[in-house]
Design a protein around this motif. Structure first.
Motif, PDB file in Angstrom:
ATOM      1  N   SER A 231      32.586  42.365  19.919  1.00 42.67           N
ATOM      2  CA  SER A 231      32.389  43.009  21.215  1.00 42.67           C
ATOM      3  C   SER A 231      30.967  43.541  21.222  1.00 42.67           C
ATOM      4  O   SER A 231      30.536  44.202  20.284  1.00 42.67           O
ATOM      5  N   GLY A 232      30.227  43.210  22.235  1.00 38.87           N
ATOM      6  CA  GLY A 232      28.833  43.604  22.266  1.00 38.87           C
ATOM      7  C   GLY A 232      27.948  42.576  21.583  1.00 38.87           C
ATOM      8  O   GLY A 232      28.342  41.431  21.347  1.00 38.87           O
ATOM      9  N   ASN A 233      26.755  43.002  21.261  1.00 38.52           N
ATOM     10  CA  ASN A 233      25.806  42.091  20.623  1.00 38.52           C
ATOM     11  C   ASN A 233      26.141  41.913  19.147  1.00 38.52           C
ATOM     12  O   ASN A 233      26.356  42.882  18.441  1.00 38.52           O
ATOM     13  N   PRO A 234      26.168  40.665  18.690  1.00 43.88           N
ATOM     14  CA  PRO A 234      26.519  40.449  17.273  1.00 43.88           C
ATOM     15  C   PRO A 234      25.320  40.640  16.351  1.00 43.88           C
ATOM     16  O   PRO A 234      24.220  40.202  16.651  1.00 43.88           O
ATOM     17  N   TYR A 235      25.572  41.323  15.260  1.00 43.04           N
ATOM     18  CA  TYR A 235      24.605  41.399  14.160  1.00 43.04           C
ATOM     19  C   TYR A 235      25.234  40.603  13.015  1.00 43.04           C
ATOM     20  O   TYR A 235      26.199  41.039  12.406  1.00 43.04           O
ATOM     21  N   LEU A 236      24.704  39.428  12.740  1.00 39.50           N
ATOM     22  CA  LEU A 236      25.329  38.483  11.822  1.00 39.50           C
ATOM     23  C   LEU A 236      24.474  38.267  10.588  1.00 39.50           C
ATOM     24  O   LEU A 236      23.243  38.316  10.660  1.00 39.50           O
ATOM     25  N   PHE A 237      25.137  37.978   9.476  1.00 39.49           N
ATOM     26  CA  PHE A 237      24.449  37.841   8.194  1.00 39.49           C
ATOM     27  C   PHE A 237      25.052  36.696   7.390  1.00 39.49           C
ATOM     28  O   PHE A 237      26.206  36.319   7.579  1.00 39.49           O
TER      29      PHE A 237
ATOM     30  N   PHE B  13      22.332  30.361  15.506  1.00 37.39           N
ATOM     31  CA  PHE B  13      23.211  31.190  16.316  1.00 37.39           C
ATOM     32  C   PHE B  13      23.527  30.455  17.615  1.00 37.39           C
ATOM     33  O   PHE B  13      22.612  30.036  18.340  1.00 37.39           O
ATOM     34  N   ASN B  14      24.807  30.276  17.904  1.00 38.65           N
ATOM     35  CA  ASN B  14      25.231  29.584  19.115  1.00 38.65           C
ATOM     36  C   ASN B  14      26.212  30.484  19.865  1.00 38.65           C
ATOM     37  O   ASN B  14      27.374  30.625  19.469  1.00 38.65           O
ATOM     38  N   LYS B  15      25.730  31.081  20.940  1.00 35.42           N
ATOM     39  CA  LYS B  15      26.548  32.067  21.655  1.00 35.42           C
ATOM     40  C   LYS B  15      27.742  31.419  22.346  1.00 35.42           C
ATOM     41  O   LYS B  15      28.849  31.964  22.363  1.00 35.42           O
ATOM     42  N   SER B  16      27.530  30.247  22.917  1.00 33.11           N
ATOM     43  CA  SER B  16      28.614  29.597  23.666  1.00 33.11           C
ATOM     44  C   SER B  16      29.743  29.150  22.743  1.00 33.11           C
ATOM     45  O   SER B  16      30.911  29.167  23.132  1.00 33.11           O
ATOM     46  N   GLN B  17      29.413  28.776  21.539  1.00 31.72           N
ATOM     47  CA  GLN B  17      30.431  28.360  20.573  1.00 31.72           C
ATOM     48  C   GLN B  17      30.799  29.485  19.609  1.00 31.72           C
ATOM     49  O   GLN B  17      31.623  29.262  18.713  1.00 31.72           O
TER      50      GLN B  17
ATOM     51  N   PHE C 254      28.981  33.880   1.909  1.00 27.13           N
ATOM     52  CA  PHE C 254      29.742  34.735   2.813  1.00 27.13           C
ATOM     53  C   PHE C 254      28.990  34.919   4.115  1.00 27.13           C
ATOM     54  O   PHE C 254      27.815  35.306   4.124  1.00 27.13           O
ATOM     55  N   CYS C 255      29.696  34.690   5.195  1.00 28.88           N
ATOM     56  CA  CYS C 255      29.228  35.061   6.512  1.00 28.88           C
ATOM     57  C   CYS C 255      29.725  36.474   6.782  1.00 28.88           C
ATOM     58  O   CYS C 255      30.811  36.863   6.317  1.00 28.88           O
ATOM     59  N   ALA C 256      28.949  37.258   7.515  1.00 29.85           N
ATOM     60  CA  ALA C 256      29.339  38.651   7.725  1.00 29.85           C
ATOM     61  C   ALA C 256      28.825  39.143   9.066  1.00 29.85           C
ATOM     62  O   ALA C 256      27.852  38.614   9.617  1.00 29.85           O
ATOM     63  N   VAL C 257      29.485  40.173   9.573  1.00 30.11           N
ATOM     64  CA  VAL C 257      29.088  40.794  10.834  1.00 30.11           C
ATOM     65  C   VAL C 257      29.048  42.297  10.649  1.00 30.11           C
ATOM     66  O   VAL C 257      29.860  42.867   9.912  1.00 30.11           O
ATOM     67  N   ARG C 258      28.096  42.933  11.306  1.00 28.74           N
ATOM     68  CA  ARG C 258      28.031  44.391  11.203  1.00 28.74           C
ATOM     69  C   ARG C 258      28.965  45.012  12.230  1.00 28.74           C
ATOM     70  O   ARG C 258      29.005  44.583  13.380  1.00 28.74           O
TER      71      ARG C 258
END
Lengths: 111, 116
Positions: free
Chosen positions: A28-34, A67-71, A90-94
């Motif tokens: 939810s909101g803007n993703p911070y991805l790692f 980064f692909n917002k639509s997918q 590992f993929c991760a999100v804040r």
């Protein structure tokens, strides 16, 4: 709640071939991805992050992620795999002050 | 610049015992986060300390507790150990807790805890 999913438990790639490790996210909101990498008996090492800006993010050791917002995807890529790239990724999100990790994808680079 | 260090490297305890794990943060970092990584899983957030105060907690029971010292090093204490507490415990340090930007968390090598 923020979450990431790594659909592949293991990926096998021949040395010299391009590699892709998949990740999808739900935020939810803007993703911070790692992306982080873990070598045997080692802690996690930061590879790259997406906060805003260009959809193609360049990171350490020749890795990049798209980064692909639509997918809702954030796949890790490298044009030419090395045997030394074999590790757990590992993929991760804040989520506020913590990082939420996926289950991990084991990457095997075959000589 | 020194990285994040953790001690001990390995630890074996029996069910019901108590354990203390230690972490020294990277030079200049004032925030420490602790994660539990069970075998075959991704790390799960336990809690975070910022300037000696707990600043967020994951879904872990109260028998998981922590401290942060004035030099920003940290301890993770686990009471009444259970078999499921067997895991790699990772400490990560970072600078600040500004939710509108992000400073990477730098991880230590971890402490492998085995509960018998």
């Amino acid at each position: 709640a923020q979450s990431v999913a790594q659909p592949e438990d293991q990926v096998n790639v021949a040395e010299g071939n391009p590699l892709t490790v998949k990740c999808t996210y739900s935020v939810s909101g803007n993703p911070y991805l790692f992306w982080y990498v873990q070598y045997p008996n080692r802690g996690l090492q930061f590879l790259l992050k997406y906060i805003t800006g260009d959809n193609l993010v360049k990171g350490s050791y020749g890795f990049e992620a798209e980064f692909n917002k639509s997918q809702t995807s954030f796949h890790l890529k490298k044009p030419s795999a090395l045997v030394s790239d074999s590790a757990l990724y590992f993929c991760a999100v804040r989520d506020r002050n913590k990082i939420i990790f996926g289950k991990g994808t084991r990457l095997h680079i075959l000589p | 610049e020194t990285g994040v260090t953790q001690s001990p490297t390995h630890l074996i305890k029996t069910r019901g015992q108590q354990v203390t794990l230690r972490c020294s943060s990277q030079s200049g970092h004032n925030t420490v986060s602790w994660y539990q990584q069970a075998l075959g899983q991704g790390p799960q957030f336990i809690f975070q300390y910022y300037r000696e105060e707990e600043n967020g907690r994951g879904n872990f029971p109260p028998r998981f507790s922590g401290l942060q010292f004035p030099n920003y090093s940290s301890e993770l204490n686990v009471n009444a150990l259970e078999l499921d507490d067997s895991a790699l415990y990772l400490c990560a340090s970072s600078l600040g807790v500004d939710y509108f930007s992000y400073n990477e968390q730098f991880f230590g090598p971890g402490t492998r805890l085995t509960v018998l």
